[in-house]
Structure formats: C-alpha cells, structure tokens
Design a protein around this motif. Structure first.
Motif, PDB file in Angstrom:
ATOM      1  N   ASN A  88       0.779  -1.528  -0.049  1.00 22.87           N
ATOM      2  CA  ASN A  88      -0.191  -0.071   0.057  1.00 22.87           C
ATOM      3  C   ASN A  88       0.983   1.758  -0.169  1.00 22.87           C
ATOM      4  OD1 ASN A  88      -3.042  -0.225   0.255  1.00 22.87           O
ATOM      5  ND2 ASN A  88      -2.205  -2.817   1.697  1.00 22.87           N
ATOM      6  N   GLY A  89       2.025   0.723  -0.226  1.00 18.90           N
ATOM      7  CA  GLY A  89       3.472   2.033  -0.321  1.00 18.90           C
ATOM      8  C   GLY A  89       3.608   3.222   0.966  1.00 18.90           C
ATOM      9  N   VAL A  90       2.943   2.493   2.410  1.00 21.41           N
ATOM     10  CA  VAL A  90       3.432   3.094   3.491  1.00 21.41           C
ATOM     11  C   VAL A  90       4.462   2.720   3.633  1.00 21.41           C
ATOM     12  CG1 VAL A  90       2.044   3.065   5.827  1.00 21.41           C
ATOM     13  CG2 VAL A  90       0.467   2.570   4.337  1.00 21.41           C
ATOM     14  N   LEU A  91       4.717   1.720   4.191  1.00 22.56           N
ATOM     15  CA  LEU A  91       6.198   1.137   4.193  1.00 22.56           C
ATOM     16  C   LEU A  91       7.456   0.610   2.720  1.00 22.56           C
ATOM     17  CD1 LEU A  91       6.387  -1.183   7.201  1.00 22.56           C
ATOM     18  CD2 LEU A  91       5.689   1.347   7.287  1.00 22.56           C
ATOM     19  N   SER A  92       8.219   0.692   3.213  1.00 20.60           N
ATOM     20  CA  SER A  92       8.981   0.552   2.840  1.00 20.60           C
ATOM     21  C   SER A  92      10.611   0.150   2.766  1.00 20.60           C
ATOM     22  CB  SER A  92       9.965   1.718   1.161  1.00 20.60           C
ATOM     23  OG  SER A  92      11.130   1.151   0.544  1.00 20.60           O
ATOM     24  N   PRO A  93      11.622  -1.106   2.214  1.00 24.29           N
ATOM     25  CA  PRO A  93      12.405  -1.290   2.882  1.00 24.29           C
ATOM     26  C   PRO A  93      13.251  -0.388   2.937  1.00 24.29           C
ATOM     27  CG  PRO A  93      11.537  -3.082   1.200  1.00 24.29           C
ATOM     28  CD  PRO A  93      10.534  -1.545   1.420  1.00 24.29           C
ATOM     29  N   MET A  94      14.454  -0.850   4.040  1.00 22.56           N
ATOM     30  CA  MET A  94      15.381   0.807   3.787  1.00 22.56           C
ATOM     31  C   MET A  94      16.481   0.597   3.096  1.00 22.56           C
ATOM     32  SD  MET A  94      17.947   1.667   7.426  1.00 22.56           S
ATOM     33  CE  MET A  94      16.599   2.216   8.267  1.00 22.56           C
ATOM     34  N   GLN A  95      16.827   0.932   2.086  1.00 17.43           N
ATOM     35  CA  GLN A  95      17.618   0.681   1.072  1.00 17.43           C
ATOM     36  C   GLN A  95      19.503   1.665   1.731  1.00 17.43           C
ATOM     37  OE1 GLN A  95      17.567  -1.277  -1.062  1.00 17.43           O
ATOM     38  NE2 GLN A  95      15.318  -1.121  -0.279  1.00 17.43           N
ATOM     39  N   GLY A  96      18.675   2.745   2.781  1.00 22.33           N
ATOM     40  CA  GLY A  96      19.979   3.329   2.902  1.00 22.33           C
ATOM     41  C   GLY A  96      21.289   2.774   4.157  1.00 22.33           C
ATOM     42  N   LYS A  97      22.437   3.846   4.300  1.00 15.58           N
ATOM     43  CA  LYS A  97      23.830   2.254   5.094  1.00 15.58           C
ATOM     44  C   LYS A  97      23.201   3.242   6.289  1.00 15.58           C
ATOM     45  CE  LYS A  97      28.537   2.824   6.262  1.00 15.58           C
ATOM     46  NZ  LYS A  97      29.887   3.252   5.181  1.00 15.58           N
ATOM     47  N   MET A  98      23.243   2.412   7.843  1.00 19.51           N
ATOM     48  CA  MET A  98      22.816   2.638   8.690  1.00 19.51           C
ATOM     49  C   MET A  98      23.521   2.375   9.541  1.00 19.51           C
ATOM     50  SD  MET A  98      19.889   3.042  11.457  1.00 19.51           S
ATOM     51  CE  MET A  98      19.904   0.920  11.129  1.00 19.51           C
TER      52      MET A  98
END
Length: 358
Positions: A88-98
């Motif tokens: 539903n476009g509410v969440l997205s897997p984190m792609q950036g470096k943490m």
C-alpha cells in the motif's frame, strides 16, 4: 448487557496504538459503533509525528520514530502485515546505509517514504473514525443515561460528552493525572495503581534541520548512531533515509540526544534553550554539515518505554460497566509491534467482555 453499550466508542490518543485500536474496532467488533478519536495535539501521530519546514511544506522530517523494525521474533506473526503496508506504499525496505546499528540478527528495517505520521494516518483511514484534535481530556466520570451505563469525558476547555466505552492510549503518567471517577478507580485498584506508578519512560530532545533545495549533504550514510557522545545519540539525513534524496526535494536532518546524561540533565529546561546547545555539539561532531535555514526544537518527555507495566499484559480493563480500558506501549514495549500488540490485546479484551455478557 455490554453488547448494547457499544454505540459510541472514544479512543483517547491518535498515536499508533490509538489509530490501530480504532481500525481494529471497525474491523472486529460484532456491531458497528460510532468511533471517535480525541487528541491533545494539533495533528495525528503522537511519537510518530512528521514536521514540515515553515517555508517549504514539501520538506519534512520525522522528529520521533525513525524507522520500523521487524525483529526475528515477530517474523512469523507479522510478515503479512508488513507486506500489506509495503504493497500500500506506507512502508518501504530501508535501502540506505545505517552506521552503528545494534539491532538483533535477523532484523529488517523499513522506512515511511511519506513520513512516519503516514503510518498512523493509514490506520486512521481504516478506522473511519471522527478525529478531533486540540482536545485534552482531563476528567472521566461514570454515570447512567436511560438505564444504561455511560462514561462522561471532559476536556480542559469545558467540553463534556457521553460515551459507551472509552479506550485510553495516552502515556501512563498522563493517565495518572486524570481527575474524576477514574482517579478513584485507580486509587482503589491495589496492584494496578502500584504497577502503573512504576511505569517509566526515557526523555530526550530532538531537532529537525531544514535546508534549501539543492543543498548537498555529503555523507555516505543515511543514519548514524553515536553511542559514546556526551550529547548526541543519533543523526539521520532524514530525506535520504526515507529514500527521497533527490534534486526536487529539499533535504532535512534529524538529531536525537541521548537519555543519560544529556536528556536527564536538561529534562526541565525549555527546548528553545536546549536547541542551540545541541547544535553546537552537532557542528563539532559533523563540522562539514551546512547551516540550516530553519531549526525545529522538540522535547520528547515520554520518548520510549523504559520500564513497562509489570507482566506486559497489553492493556488493563479499569472498569467493565461502563467500559474503560487503557493500553499503549507502556503495557508492552516501544516500537511498531509493541503498539500493535497492545491494540490487539485491547480488542481481544473487549470481545471477551462482549461474549461474557451475551
């Protein structure tokens, strides 16, 4: 019978627990009550709120919850729910470096591209509730109307309305400040009162730094923890973290202070006095960080649950007739899944009472 007393249900608090609870009320109660949500703030989200730059409404920053973590222990129970939110476009897997992430092995991080408040608003939409802001509940009493048990809810500006059931999702210290019959119920509850008084929260300050469009923030990470710094615990390039780091969007940065010693030292200090102190530490820590065009200072008096309600029951039924029930992450643990756990516990408790009375 309780079944006939569920025409008007009030949820106090439009944070994540309140929003999910209202949605579950709509989906799971045997009848279709009229659902109301009251919140003392001017908008939805609670600790999942999204702030906007005063000069650019498209430039936003999440000052509270930063990302959603699906831990290994919840993988079986909640994977379907997370997939639904992604679809539903509410969440997205984190792609950036943490950098400095100490999450348990097997954890998966998700971000909210439209800001973390969009997660709360998604559930508010599912609830089809009548949501009213700037309503601070300060008193709850019990009464009867036409032979039916009701809850009379009053605000600090003099409004008073009757409900058949009230669900309270505010932080436990605020619950203990309520006046009226609910205060007497808690005073006479024995272990419940003692357990409520032992619930504690951490406190910290947060800063939102807003920049002009085109400003370059040259860091290879989207978020970074500083576990040993005297002031700052966490910094994120918020737009980059949420996957919207592009030339059409002005960047924003979020800073969280640590709880001890900084948060404890300045707990009673005004946020506008603390902000410049944090900024000074920030620019020492990240000397290449450009000066923002606007800074928003915020104090999270009740940031994360430090010590939850004994037994982590998810919720407590304070009064059966009329129904008054309390929940929130103070009865489970902080984070998305803790809030959902509490909401599910609230609905299960209501349905048990309905079945007992039917």
């Amino acid at each position: 019978m309780l079944r006939h007393a569920m025409d008007r249900v009030l949820v106090v608090g439009s944070g994540l627990t309140g929003a999910v609870t209202a949605a579950l009320c709509r989906q799971n109660l045997p009848s279709t009550p009229e659902i109301f949500i009251w919140d003392k703030s001017q908008g939805a989200g609670g600790r999942m709120s999204t702030s906007r730059c005063p000069s650019d409404k498209n430039c936003t920053a999440d000052l509270g919850a930063q990302y959603i973590t699906l831990s290994k222990q919840y993988t079986v129970k909640r994977t379907g729910l997370y997939q639904d939110l992604v679809e539903n476009g509410v969440l997205s897997p984190m792609q950036g470096k943490m950098e400095g992430d100490n999450s348990a092995e097997g954890s998966q991080h998700f971000v909210t591209p439209k800001g973390v408040s969009s997660l709360v608003k998604y559930y508010l939409g599912l609830s089809e509730a009548n949501v009213e802001y700037s309503r601070t509940v300060n008193r709850i009493d019990y009464s009867k109307s036409n032979g039916k048990d009701i809850v009379k809810v009053s605000t600090n500006t003099g409004e008073c309305e009757d409900f058949d059931a009230v669900i309270l999702t505010l932080p436990v210290p605020q619950l203990l400040q309520l006046q009226g019959d609910i205060n007497k119920t808690i005073e006479n509850s024995g272990d419940i009162k003692q357990n409520l008084e032992q619930v504690t929260y951490s406190s910290r300050f947060a800063l939102g730094l807003f920049y002009d469009k085109g400003t370059k923030l040259n860091y290879d990470w989207c978020a970074k923890y500083f576990p040993n710094h005297e002031c700052i615990r966490y910094v994120s390039i918020d737009t980059k973290k949420r996957g919207i780091d592009n030339e059409d969007t002005a960047p924003s940065v979020v800073v969280h202070t640590n709880v001890v010693p900084f948060g404890l030292k300045y707990l009673e200090t005004d946020k506008e006095e603390v902000g410049p102190i944090v900024l000074k530490h920030l620019h020492t820590l990240l000397p290449d960080l450009p000066q923002p065009n606007h800074v928003k200072n915020h104090k999270w008096r009740y940031s994360q649950v430090h010590k939850p309600y004994a037994g982590k029951e998810g919720c407590i039924v304070l009064q059966e007739k009329p129904l008054v029930i309390v929940g929130g992450d103070g009865f489970t643990h902080s984070g998305f899944d803790g809030c959902v756990d509490s909401a599910e516990s609230i609905i299960n408790s209501i349905n048990k009472l309905l079945n007992k009375d039917s």
